[in-house]
Design a protein around this motif. Sequence first.
Motif, PDB file in Angstrom:
ATOM      1  N   ASP A  12      -5.998 -20.511   7.973  1.00 31.53           N
ATOM      2  CA  ASP A  12      -6.224 -21.878   7.501  1.00 31.53           C
ATOM      3  C   ASP A  12      -6.697 -21.823   6.050  1.00 31.53           C
ATOM      4  O   ASP A  12      -7.895 -21.849   5.750  1.00 31.53           O
ATOM      5  N   PHE A  15      -8.931 -24.832   4.671  1.00 27.31           N
ATOM      6  CA  PHE A  15     -10.312 -24.776   5.146  1.00 27.31           C
ATOM      7  C   PHE A  15     -11.104 -23.756   4.345  1.00 27.31           C
ATOM      8  O   PHE A  15     -12.225 -24.030   3.894  1.00 27.31           O
ATOM      9  N   SER A  18     -11.656 -25.011   0.727  1.00 27.67           N
ATOM     10  CA  SER A  18     -12.623 -26.108   0.666  1.00 27.67           C
ATOM     11  C   SER A  18     -14.047 -25.599   0.895  1.00 27.67           C
ATOM     12  O   SER A  18     -14.983 -26.007   0.193  1.00 27.67           O
ATOM     13  N   THR A 247     -12.648 -29.537   6.858  1.00 26.53           N
ATOM     14  CA  THR A 247     -12.056 -29.326   5.537  1.00 26.53           C
ATOM     15  C   THR A 247     -12.328 -30.520   4.633  1.00 26.53           C
ATOM     16  O   THR A 247     -12.698 -30.362   3.469  1.00 26.53           O
TER      17      THR A 247
END
Length: 365
Positions: A12, A15, A18, A247
Amino acid sequence: MVNRIFTYLKNDIMFTVSMSLAVITSFFVVPDFGAVNWHTIFSLTTMMIWVSLLENAGVLHAVSVWLVSRSHHTRALMTSVTLLSFFGAMLLSNDIAILTLMPIYLRLASELSDQLKIIGSTLIIMAANSGAILFPFGKSQNLYLFGHYGVSVGEFFKWSGALTVASLILMFIITRFIKSTPLSINLQPAEHIESRSLTFLIITGIILIVTIFGWLPFNIVVPIMLIIFFIYNHKIFKMVDYGLLTTFFFFFVATNNLANIHIVQDLVSSLFDTPSHVLFGSFLLSQVISNVPSTILISTFTEHAHELFLGTNIGGLGTMIASMANLIGYRVYRQIEPDSSAAFLRLFMVLNFVMAVVLLVLFGI
């Protein structure tokens, strides 16, 4: 446990980016968690749950089977899946439409050539990004823009209507280049959908849409809807993409931190000082850091909401990281068809940039 965490962070990307931005920028300024747009996060949560219930009831699969069964040649099939994704994303959001429709399409298209799988999957992602523009809740950044700038419903539809229609015309033109090769696909009939479930979904869906538009009190209706959903089917809460919600939380924290760093303030303010700079700048920035964080970051420094809307929505077309929906689609395709993922990536990039350039010319002049 540690290996699972590292695997998740690797898979991911949004994610991980962020979270890293939120942590790193917090060393420069004290994070303000009051800057988190909880309206956006809870709107996304309730819509995710509703769409999961819709999928669980078999509605989406039934529609897909109905459309595909009436496609007697390849062009008709590509047109059908494109329109299904386009109009489905208006209510489902681009992320959820892709997550829902791509596995169904690849499963139904298991008898097709790799080329048709690639074309169909590419069109599904592009159509979802395009159709989701119409309503604020179709795309995460539009939901944020709608609330952040206090845009009226009528004004928003003026912005989104023209871009949606232009995108639909371009998507239809793309399908005209596909050959009309005769097609025969053996499909399992869709399961029966209970009328009570369908009635419940229609009523709750209308309530949610009206609430997001601001016609019902958000702080009262959303908690009530979450309780109703939990009573109706508490297991559906396991299907919520909490990684996506987290996120957004990290991006809100990170962009607010950046907005309070003087060097960043001066740089962004100077780069996004005119409508054209906001339009083309937000498009280019979306290609590098995705359109959601680009929207949140630039909105802190500009009042040119319309140009930011255009730039970040067109900016979802382009690179694989231009939109979280693109990454989701690529991940789904790679999981199901790993052998042709490189060819998928090439076609995806070409078609996306061609369509993006045309839209930029249409709306940037």
